[in-house]
Design a protein around this motif. Sequence first.
Motif, PDB file in Angstrom:
ATOM      1  N   ALA A   1       2.917  28.714 -20.333  1.00 20.59           N
ATOM      2  CA  ALA A   1       2.722  27.688 -19.308  1.00 20.59           C
ATOM      3  C   ALA A   1       2.300  26.361 -19.944  1.00 20.59           C
ATOM      4  O   ALA A   1       1.609  26.369 -20.960  1.00 20.59           O
ATOM      5  CB  ALA A   1       1.656  28.149 -18.318  1.00 20.59           C
ATOM      6  N   PRO A   2       2.719  25.279 -19.323  1.00 20.88           N
ATOM      7  CA  PRO A   2       3.521  25.222 -18.106  1.00 20.88           C
ATOM      8  C   PRO A   2       5.026  25.173 -18.409  1.00 20.88           C
ATOM      9  O   PRO A   2       5.463  24.417 -19.265  1.00 20.88           O
ATOM     10  CB  PRO A   2       3.070  23.912 -17.455  1.00 20.88           C
TER      11      PRO A   2
ATOM     12  N   GLN B   1       5.154  28.885 -12.157  1.00 20.54           N
ATOM     13  CA  GLN B   1       4.793  28.558 -13.535  1.00 20.54           C
ATOM     14  C   GLN B   1       3.986  29.731 -14.096  1.00 20.54           C
ATOM     15  O   GLN B   1       2.762  29.692 -14.127  1.00 20.54           O
ATOM     16  CB  GLN B   1       3.981  27.267 -13.613  1.00 20.54           C
TER      17      GLN B   1
END
Length: 189
Positions: free
Chosen positions: A69-70, A82
């Motif tokens: 992430a992201p 996400q």
Amino acid sequence: MKTLTIDRSKEWTVDDFLQLEESSTPCELINGELVMSPAPTPFHQNVSSNLNDFLKAEARKSGGIVFFAPIDLYIDRKNVFQPDLVFISAEKKNIITERGIEGIPDLVVEIISPSNIFTDRNRKKRVYQQIGVREYWIVDPANHTLEIYRHDQADADIPHLHVAKEGEVSSTVLTNLKFNLKEIFTFLD
């Protein structure tokens, strides 16, 4: 710095989501609702980094790739998640596009925090199972647990594998992946 204002009077779509400017605040589109979360804690980030090390090493051997992430995972018109970590096999690399991941990854990891427990354990889990993600991992740093759900298991609510505190974690997607759970919960050692 610009303040992000969310219009909660409408149902959001991917087109609306794409109009947002890049932000340091994590944003997801979940069933047409724009959901924002606070930044992860240092312990959360450490768990993610430790898991990434294990997944990345095995992914390289198989020709796959791991993202952390992201990164946007485009599911449909009303869902852009996400995940904390995503594994994509060599055979599915074509789902990686300029804007994110546009297809079904092989393995998704969500590391829960107090702000996202319900979403990760319920809303997102159901979506991942419905679209056919082969393995969905829920990692709980507060309780030192890891649960693995498979897309083909008989009861979608009972983990295929549940490990608490310590014990071997293995995957049916990354078949050579094996590590002791306590290794991902080390912090500032």
